[in-house]
Scaffold this motif. Structure first.
Motif, PDB file in Angstrom:
ATOM      1  N   VAL A 100     -35.785 -37.482  67.334  1.00 18.88           N
ATOM      2  CA  VAL A 100     -34.682 -36.720  66.744  1.00 18.88           C
ATOM      3  C   VAL A 100     -35.237 -35.822  65.648  1.00 18.88           C
ATOM      4  O   VAL A 100     -35.932 -36.292  64.746  1.00 18.88           O
ATOM      5  CB  VAL A 100     -33.607 -37.659  66.155  1.00 18.88           C
ATOM      6  CG1 VAL A 100     -32.587 -36.871  65.362  1.00 18.88           C
ATOM      7  CG2 VAL A 100     -32.915 -38.435  67.263  1.00 18.88           C
ATOM      8  N   ALA A 101     -34.933 -34.539  65.707  1.00 18.80           N
ATOM      9  CA  ALA A 101     -35.318 -33.622  64.648  1.00 18.80           C
ATOM     10  C   ALA A 101     -34.277 -33.688  63.542  1.00 18.80           C
ATOM     11  O   ALA A 101     -33.080 -33.580  63.800  1.00 18.80           O
ATOM     12  CB  ALA A 101     -35.431 -32.203  65.196  1.00 18.80           C
ATOM     13  N   ARG A 102     -34.728 -33.882  62.307  1.00 15.58           N
ATOM     14  CA  ARG A 102     -33.788 -34.060  61.184  1.00 15.58           C
ATOM     15  C   ARG A 102     -32.926 -32.808  61.004  1.00 15.58           C
ATOM     16  O   ARG A 102     -33.405 -31.681  61.164  1.00 15.58           O
ATOM     17  CB  ARG A 102     -34.552 -34.407  59.908  1.00 15.58           C
ATOM     18  CG  ARG A 102     -35.359 -33.290  59.321  1.00 15.58           C
ATOM     19  CD  ARG A 102     -36.304 -33.761  58.232  1.00 15.58           C
ATOM     20  NE  ARG A 102     -37.418 -34.525  58.759  1.00 15.58           N
ATOM     21  CZ  ARG A 102     -38.517 -33.986  59.248  1.00 15.58           C
ATOM     22  NH1 ARG A 102     -38.647 -32.659  59.293  1.00 15.58           N
ATOM     23  NH2 ARG A 102     -39.494 -34.721  59.704  1.00 15.58           N
ATOM     24  N   HIS A 103     -31.664 -33.027  60.656  1.00 17.39           N
ATOM     25  CA  HIS A 103     -30.776 -31.876  60.482  1.00 17.39           C
ATOM     26  C   HIS A 103     -29.517 -32.258  59.719  1.00 17.39           C
ATOM     27  O   HIS A 103     -29.082 -33.418  59.726  1.00 17.39           O
ATOM     28  CB  HIS A 103     -30.388 -31.297  61.855  1.00 17.39           C
ATOM     29  CG  HIS A 103     -29.562 -32.220  62.704  1.00 17.39           C
ATOM     30  ND1 HIS A 103     -28.182 -32.237  62.662  1.00 17.39           N
ATOM     31  CD2 HIS A 103     -29.914 -33.158  63.628  1.00 17.39           C
ATOM     32  CE1 HIS A 103     -27.720 -33.141  63.505  1.00 17.39           C
ATOM     33  NE2 HIS A 103     -28.749 -33.710  64.108  1.00 17.39           N
ATOM     34  N   SER A 104     -28.934 -31.283  59.054  1.00 17.73           N
ATOM     35  CA  SER A 104     -27.592 -31.407  58.496  1.00 17.73           C
ATOM     36  C   SER A 104     -26.590 -31.123  59.614  1.00 17.73           C
ATOM     37  O   SER A 104     -26.963 -30.724  60.725  1.00 17.73           O
ATOM     38  CB  SER A 104     -27.403 -30.438  57.332  1.00 17.73           C
ATOM     39  OG  SER A 104     -27.742 -29.113  57.716  1.00 17.73           O
ATOM     40  N   VAL A 105     -25.308 -31.314  59.312  1.00 18.60           N
ATOM     41  CA  VAL A 105     -24.281 -31.166  60.345  1.00 18.60           C
ATOM     42  C   VAL A 105     -23.248 -30.140  59.877  1.00 18.60           C
ATOM     43  O   VAL A 105     -22.412 -30.434  59.014  1.00 18.60           O
ATOM     44  CB  VAL A 105     -23.596 -32.510  60.651  1.00 18.60           C
ATOM     45  CG1 VAL A 105     -22.556 -32.345  61.754  1.00 18.60           C
ATOM     46  CG2 VAL A 105     -24.634 -33.555  61.056  1.00 18.60           C
ATOM     47  N   PRO A 106     -23.284 -28.917  60.386  1.00 15.65           N
ATOM     48  CA  PRO A 106     -22.348 -27.870  59.958  1.00 15.65           C
ATOM     49  C   PRO A 106     -20.964 -28.070  60.572  1.00 15.65           C
ATOM     50  O   PRO A 106     -20.753 -28.907  61.451  1.00 15.65           O
ATOM     51  CB  PRO A 106     -23.008 -26.595  60.470  1.00 15.65           C
ATOM     52  CG  PRO A 106     -23.734 -27.044  61.700  1.00 15.65           C
ATOM     53  CD  PRO A 106     -24.225 -28.432  61.405  1.00 15.65           C
ATOM     54  N   GLY A 107     -20.012 -27.267  60.109  1.00 17.26           N
ATOM     55  CA  GLY A 107     -18.683 -27.242  60.712  1.00 17.26           C
ATOM     56  C   GLY A 107     -17.756 -28.363  60.280  1.00 17.26           C
ATOM     57  O   GLY A 107     -16.702 -28.551  60.885  1.00 17.26           O
TER      58      GLY A 107
END
Length: 344
Positions: A100-107
């Motif tokens: 899993v590539a780290r990321h924030s969650v928009p929307g």
């Protein structure tokens, strides 16, 4: 008002947990999978209901170990008197980029709150909060381990502190100077956060190249390496106590300098607002406060300087403090040896 609530491993051991269960990732974020795009196992660790001082923003940060094939997700929800909000995701994170590539969650935006990359911004001030950490794995024999969690809270009406710690005046820590701009062709003009973390790690004797730090903190949804808790989580991988906080004034920074702890600060400025800054203006930026001169002005390693040799700047105290407190509510990274106590 600003606040900081911290939970170490013994505290987390008392949180309620759910066992691992099978799940399928069918959610999509910006055209990519929310998690691994396939089957996995997931359990949760949930805090008790937390009663805090009033807040309208929360920035969580954490330290964790995620062996290969594991990752975590940070979730928060808030109570408004008689009802809870939904759970908001404050980031999917792993030490590595696979599976899993780290990321924030928009929307994430509704009438109760919105998530701005790494910050939960609430529509009205609240005092009740709950945390849930989702623990993911591809194999039941290997699970991620959450080792600490911090919650930096704040409101818009934070009173300023006008006291000083003069023991810090005239003390400048030997933080190596590193320019993000020497890596401009590779994207370095946006690497102020990992450059600042790399400087602090180097101060402690851990030599990390800026491009390496930028890759290890990259948030593919945000499309940059400026996610605050991703940077402190990265620093913690080297054995340090690292977390995001919001300070009320430079007094807390001065106390850290006395203890030998440089502070990474988030600030911004428009033209004419910060004399001596290496750029005319910037919407968001980070640098390392390495100490204070004899007059109490902050001495900052500003990575936006064009070369390593001119990174160190001395800013007028009131100008810098204003741009730091008003633009980021006094946001800092505290990266320190675990034996030290946090500034009070």
């Amino acid at each position: 008002m600003t606040g900081l609530v911290r939970f170490e491993a013994p505290d987390l051991a008392g949180w309620s947990a759910t066992p691992l269960a099978e799940s399928i990732d069918d959610a999509v974020v910006d055209g990519g999978p929310m998690y691994n795009g396939a089957s996995h196992l997931v359990g949760t660790l949930r805090s008790p209901v937390l009663e805090l001082d009033p807040f309208d923003e929360v920035v969580p940060s954490w330290t964790a170990r995620t062996p290969s094939g594991t990752w975590i997700e940070m979730r928060l929800r808030v109570s408004f008197v008689k009802r809870w909000t939904r759970w908001y995701s404050l980031g999917v994170w792993a030490e590595r980029a696979d599976p899993v590539a780290r990321h924030s969650v928009p929307g994430q935006h509704d009438e109760d709150a919105e998530v701005v990359t790494d910050t939960l911004r609430i529509s009205v001030a609240a005092q009740t909060l709950q945390v849930e950490v989702a623990l993911f794995t591809l194999s039941p024999g290997v699970v991620p381990i959450l080792t600490s969690l911090s919650l930096a809270t704040s409101t818009t009406n934070t009173p300023r502190t006008f006291r000083t710690e003069r023991a810090a005046w005239g003390r400048i820590l030997d933080v190596p100077q590193r320019s993000q701009m020497v890596h401009r062709e590779g994207g370095g003009d946006a690497w102020c956060s990992p450059a600042s973390v790399a400087m602090v790690l180097s101060y402690y004797g851990v030599d990390v190249a800026i491009p390496e730090a930028a890759a290890a903190t990259y948030d593919w949804s945000y499309r940059g390496s400026g996610n605050w808790p991703f940077n402190t989580a990265y620093a913690a991988r080297f054995g340090f106590d690292a977390y995001v906080a919001r300070f009320r004034s430079l007094l807390e920074v001065e106390r850290s300098i006395v203890d030998g702890t440089p502070i990474v600060a988030s600030y911004a400025w428009d033209e004419g607002e910060l004399e001596g800054a290496p750029l005319p203006k910037v919407d968001g930026h980070l640098g390392v406060i390495a100490g204070f001169d004899d007059r109490g002005d902050p001495v900052v390693n500003d990575p936006a300087a064009p070369a390593d040799s001119v990174v160190r700047r001395t800013y007028t105290r009131w100008e810098f403090e204003r741009q730091w407190l008003t633009r980021s509510r006094g946001t800092v990274y505290v990266i320190r040896a675990r034996a030290l106590k946090p500034p009070v």
